[in-house]
Design an enzyme around this catalytic site. Structure first.
Site, PDB file in Angstrom:
ATOM      1  N   TRP A 200       0.655  -1.071  -0.125  1.00 42.13           N
ATOM      2  CA  TRP A 200      -0.073   0.388   0.073  1.00 42.13           C
ATOM      3  C   TRP A 200       0.956   1.232  -0.173  1.00 42.13           C
ATOM      4  CZ3 TRP A 200      -1.589  -4.394   0.942  1.00 42.13           C
ATOM      5  CH2 TRP A 200      -2.881  -5.121   0.986  1.00 42.13           C
ATOM      6  N   VAL A 237       1.097  -3.699  -6.932  1.00 45.59           N
ATOM      7  CA  VAL A 237       1.200  -2.192  -6.010  1.00 45.59           C
ATOM      8  C   VAL A 237       0.113  -1.390  -5.790  1.00 45.59           C
ATOM      9  CG1 VAL A 237       1.920   0.526  -5.984  1.00 45.59           C
ATOM     10  CG2 VAL A 237       4.142  -0.657  -6.181  1.00 45.59           C
ATOM     11  N   LYS A 238      -0.328  -0.550  -4.640  1.00 41.50           N
ATOM     12  CA  LYS A 238      -1.590  -0.358  -4.085  1.00 41.50           C
ATOM     13  C   LYS A 238      -1.579   0.554  -4.085  1.00 41.50           C
ATOM     14  CE  LYS A 238      -5.396   0.046  -1.189  1.00 41.50           C
ATOM     15  NZ  LYS A 238      -5.883  -0.571   0.050  1.00 41.50           N
ATOM     16  N   GLN A 239      -2.503   1.576  -4.658  1.00 40.64           N
ATOM     17  CA  GLN A 239      -2.494   2.797  -4.749  1.00 40.64           C
ATOM     18  C   GLN A 239      -3.633   3.361  -5.113  1.00 40.64           C
ATOM     19  OE1 GLN A 239      -1.238   6.457  -3.606  1.00 40.64           O
ATOM     20  NE2 GLN A 239       0.539   5.483  -3.682  1.00 40.64           N
TER      21      GLN A 239
END
Length: 351
Positions: A200, A237-239
Site C-alpha cells: 500500500w 502496488v496498491k495506490q
C-alpha cells in the site's frame, strides 16, 4: 459492451471509453494477460514458490486466468476503528463473514489482519488465497499519530498458509525511513519463504495538502511512491486513483521535470493513472487502485468508473473493501462482480 457499465459511467462514458492515450503509449507497457506471471516474474529473481503463490492468486475467482485481480481488503477494523468500519453492517464484526464475502464475491484473494485470517485459517486458507496485512496505523493513541507499526511476523503469515503478505508505507511521513527498512526486510523474508508481496504505497504529510489541492493523490507524487514500492520488490502496488497533478511543483520539494506535465501526462484520469503504471517499470509491477470509502448510493458507479480507468490505463485490477462490506452480503457481491465485469469485458480495451 454491457449497457449497465455505460449507464453507470453516465456522462463520463464517452470520455472514458473513447479516450486514446497519447502520452505513454500502450505499446510501451507490459500489460496484464493470462501469461503475466510467466512473462513478467518468470525472468526475475522470484523463486518457484513465489511464482506458484502469485499464479494461485491470478488463477482464483471470477477473474482467474485473465491476468487481472479483484481483491477484498478488510483491515479497516484497525486503521479506521472497528466501530466506524463495521457499525454499518455488524455482520462483519465476525471475521468469517469477511472471508465468505471474498469467496461469494469471486475475488482473487482476501487481504486482512493477522487476527481475522488466523481465526479461520484452517477452514479457508486452502479455499482462497490469504494476503496477511502485517502492519497498521493504530488510531487509539491520543492525540492521533500517523505511523505504521508491525502487528506480527512474516513467519506467522507463512504458518497460516498465506499466499502473500501486505504492508503499508506512509511515504513522506517523518517515520517513512523506518517503515521502508522494516517493510523491505519483511518483503525479502516473504520472498524467501515463497510468498508474494503487496505494498500500500500511501502518502502522509500535512504539507502535501494546500489551499489549492490535496496532493496526497497527485499523479506525480503518488507515482514516485509507486516507484519506491517497485524498488523494494513489491510484486503488486496498491495506490489511490490520482485526481490531480503537479504536487512537486506546488509543494516545491524533491525533483521533477517539465516533460512530466507537458508530454507524459494530461488532465485526463486515464493518462494520470497511466503515469502511475509507467513508474512501476512500465507495468512489470502491477498497479491495483483502491476503491475508496463508501459514499452510499453512488458506490456502484464510482467502483465501475475506477475499474474502467485502471484497466484502460494498463493497471492490474482493483482492491475494494468498504464499498462492499458496509452493506448486506448480496449488495456487496453485486459491487465486487460489477468491478470484475469491467475486466471481463473484452470491449473495454487498453487506451
Amino acid at each position: 459492451m454491457s449497457d449497465k457499465i455505460q449507464e453507470l459511467l453516465g456522462k463520463d462514458a464517452d470520455s472514458l471509453l473513447g479516450h486514446s492515450c497519447r502520452t505513454i503509449t500502450k505499446e510501451q507497457l507490459h500489460l496484464p494477460g493470462p501469461d503475466f506471471v510467466d512473462r513478467i516474474f518468470g525472468p526475475s529473481d522470484r523463486t518457484p514458490r513465489v511464482l506458484a503463490n502469485l499464479q494461485r492468486i491470478f488463477d482464483t475467482g471470477r477473474l482467474g486466468g485473465t491476468g487481472y485481480v479483484s481483491i477484498l481488503p478488510v483491515d479497516q477494523g484497525i486503521e479506521h476503528t472497528a466501530s466506524s468500519s463495521f457499525a454499518p453492517n455488524p455482520d462483519y464484526f465476525d471475521s468469517e463473514n469477511i472471508v465468505k464475502l471474498a469467496i461469494e464475491g469471486g475475488c482473487n484473494a482476501v487481504a486482512s489482519t493477522f487476527g481475522v485470517l488466523a481465526s479461520v485459517a484452517r477452514k479457508y486458507a486452502h479455499k482462497i488465497p490469504f494476503v496477511v496485512k502485517i502492519n497498521h496505523n493504530e488510531l487509539l493513541t491520543y492525540p492521533n499519530k500517523y505511523d505504521q507499526i508491525m502487528f506480527g511476523t512474516v513467519q506467522q503469515a507463512y504458518d497460516m498458509g498465506a499466499a502473500a503478505i501486505g504492508a503499508t508505507i506512509y511515504f513522506g511521513s517523518p517515520e517513512s525511513n523506518r517503515q521502508i527498512i522494516e517493510v523491505s526486510e519483511a518483503f525479502a523474508e516473504a520472498h524467501e519463504l515463497g510468498m508474494g508481496t503487496i505494498l500500500w504505497c500511501y502518502l502522509r504529510n500535512p504539507a502535501f495538502k494546500t489551499d489549492k489541492a490535496d496532493y496526497h493523490t497527485a499523479a506525480d507524487v503518488t507515482s514516485q511512491a509507486n516507484h519506491l514500492g517497485a524498488t523494494i520488490q513489491s510484486d503488486i502496488v496498491k495506490q489511490k486513483l490520482p485526481d490531480c497533478n503537479g504536487g512537486f511543483n506546488e509543494i516545491k520539494f524533491a525533483k521533477t521535470h517539465k516533460l512530466v506535465y507537458d508530454k507524459l501526462t494530461t488532465d485526463h484520469p486515464i493518462d494520470l493513472c497511466r503515469y502511475q503504471v509507467a513508474n512501476q517499470y512500465m507495468g512489470r509491477i502491477g498497479l491495483i487502485n483502491s476503491g475508496g470509502a463508501s459514499s452510499g448510493s453512488t458506490d456502484l458507479a464510482e467502483a465501475v468508473t475506477t475499474a474502467v480507468i485502471n484497466k484502460r490505463a494498463g493497471g492490474l485490477g482493483l482492491i475494494s473493501g468498504r464499498k462492499a462490506f458496509q452493506r448486506p452480503l448480496k449488495d456487496g457481491v453485486e459491487i465486487l462482480n460489477a468491478i470484475q465485469d469491467v475486466y471481463l469485458d473484452e470491449s473495454i480495451t487498453i487506451a
